[in-house]
Design an enzyme around this catalytic site. Structure first.
Site, PDB file in Angstrom:
ATOM      1  N   LYS A 266       0.830  -1.216   0.000  1.00  0.00           N
ATOM      2  CA  LYS A 266       0.000   0.000   0.000  1.00  0.00           C
ATOM      3  C   LYS A 266       0.865   1.267   0.000  1.00  0.00           C
ATOM      4  CE  LYS A 266      -2.927   3.292   1.114  1.00  0.00           C
ATOM      5  NZ  LYS A 266      -2.762   3.899   2.366  1.00  0.00           N
TER       6      LYS A 266
ATOM      7  N   ASP B 289      -6.465   0.376   0.647  1.00  0.00           N
ATOM      8  CA  ASP B 289      -6.400   0.275   2.106  1.00  0.00           C
ATOM      9  C   ASP B 289      -7.778  -0.130   2.611  1.00  0.00           C
ATOM     10  OD1 ASP B 289      -7.932   2.491   1.777  1.00  0.00           O
ATOM     11  OD2 ASP B 289      -6.914   3.678   3.299  1.00  0.00           O
TER      12      ASP B 289
HETATM   13  N1  LIG Z   1      -5.490   9.542  -2.252  1.00  0.00           N
HETATM   14  C1  LIG Z   1      -5.124   8.733  -1.254  1.00  0.00           C
HETATM   15  N2  LIG Z   1      -4.715   9.252  -0.116  1.00  0.00           N
HETATM   16  C2  LIG Z   1      -4.350   8.414   0.863  1.00  0.00           C
HETATM   17  N3  LIG Z   1      -3.929   8.653   2.110  1.00  0.00           N
HETATM   18  C3  LIG Z   1      -3.699   7.475   2.683  1.00  0.00           C
HETATM   19  O1  LIG Z   1      -3.258   7.315   3.908  1.00  0.00           O
HETATM   20  N4  LIG Z   1      -3.977   6.494   1.861  1.00  0.00           N
HETATM   21  C4  LIG Z   1      -4.384   7.048   0.705  1.00  0.00           C
HETATM   22  C5  LIG Z   1      -4.809   6.525  -0.494  1.00  0.00           C
HETATM   23  O2  LIG Z   1      -4.866   5.308  -0.720  1.00  0.00           O
HETATM   24  N5  LIG Z   1      -5.164   7.413  -1.461  1.00  0.00           N
END
Ligand SMILES: Nc1nc2[nH]c(O)nc2c(=O)[nH]1
Length: 352
Positions: A251, A270
């Protein structure tokens, strides 16, 4: 272009700070939703100073931004010892170019949105707003921020990165009572006590990961063009390289690929994106996000949203963070359960 910007309020500058430039970039609301782009979980360097006015650090500049009447107003400030041979007009152009690159303004979001509307009902039904852009961030900063992001929230990551910059980065100056610092370089972070010091600053287990990542980049890789090499590598090769860094699971690697290495089609997954996939897109519910679930969900969204699938992910993600009534957050499991799952999941991905 006028350098007088009535809508950015008066500023009080410390003796060490000078205003470098100011200007306006015309841009429609469908192309830029400033708040959700800056505070939507991609970057952890921006603060909303007053309603709709944002202050952050880009390179060695303090930057103030405000969006009003289809215009992005900007002011840049620098430390007074920063040399520049440019005249006022060229400074304004240079600053506009920095913002153009940071917001990737050559990407026409309206065209992407039109395409997503054709393939995805949630975009068509305006359940996901337009104007959320993927920022083109500094790779080192982006990497460290996302190492900090494991089992963490936006506010706390922002606080950690502020602390890291205050302790290890160069001071830029004080604007309206707040002192701003550059994000530290790899040399500035290369301290033998880094882990110990970060633990004292409540970084928890992330302290070790940051320390190991710094050691790896500085002493094993030791190549100033490392991130540029990854930018020109394939997604698979760049991802394999990033996964060699301790604290970087799939991730985190995918966030870095998307947000600072120009891999626009990468879809990080996530717990939010997993829940969105299950709740709205009929993907199979799994109690754990294993590596094969990760690949399935990521590939599903890549096919649905290609070729800028990562941008659609950013819009869906930021929308999910913002929405108090979001289905995926209201069906959220307990914090502790999520924590345990996350640690297990990152470990699994690392080991796979
Ligand atoms: N655009 C996103 N921002 C995120 N912040 C985070 O902690 N995960 C992500 C993500 O998957 N995409």
């Amino acid at each position: 272009m006028s350098s007088f910007i009535p809508c950015l309020s008066i500023s009080v500058l410390s003796d060490s700070l000078i205003q470098y430039s100011s200007g306006i970039i015309p841009i429609s609301t469908t192309e830029l939703n400033l708040k959700q782009t800056l505070l939507g979980g991609q970057s952890f360097r921006w603060f909303e100073q007053s309603p709709n006015e944002f202050v952050g650090v880009l390179h060695f500049y303090i930057v103030r931004l405000q969006y009003e009447n289809e215009k992005l107003h900007f002011k840049f400030y620098v430390h007074k010892n920063t040399n520049s041979l440019l005249n006022e007009c060229d400074r304004e152009k240079e600053s506009a170019t920095i913002l153009h690159k940071y917001f990737q303004l050559s990407v026409k979001l309206e065209d992407l949105f039109e395409q997503w509307c054709k393939s995805d009902e949630r975009f068509r039904n305006k359940q996901i707003p337009t104007g959320i852009r993927v920022l083109d961030q500094d790779p080192l900063e982006n990497l460290i921020c996302f190492i900090c992001s494991s089992n963490n929230n936006v506010q706390r990551i922002t606080k950690m990165i502020k602390t890291l910059s205050e302790i290890y980065g160069k001071e830029i100056g004080t604007l309206n009572g707040t002192t701003y610092y550059q994000f530290p370089t790899i040399d500035e972070l290369d301290q033998s006590d880094l882990e110990k010091d970060l633990r004292k600053l409540n970084f928890g287990y992330r302290a070790r990961y940051i320390h190991k990542a710094v050691q790896y980049l500085k002493h094993t890789i030791n190549d100033p063009s490392y991130f540029d090499r990854l930018k020109s590598s394939s997604v698979q090769d760049a991802r394999s390289e990033l996964l060699k860094i301790m604290g970087v699971g799939r991730k985190v690697a995918d966030c870095v690929l998307l947000m600072s290495l120009g891999k626009q089609d990468v879809v990080p997954v996530d717990t939010h994106i997993h829940s969105i996939a299950v709740t709205y897109y009929g993907q199979r519910k799994n109690s754990q996000l294993s590596m094969s679930n990760y690949n399935n969900i990521s590939s599903f969204f890549q096919q649905l949203w290609q070729p800028y699938a990562g941008w659609a992910q950013a819009a869906a993600f930021s929308n999910e963070l913002r929405s108090p009534t979001s289905k995926t957050t209201s069906v959220k499991r307990s914090k502790m359960t999520n924590h345990c799952k996350f640690i297990k999941y990152e470990k699994e991905i690392k080991e796979s």
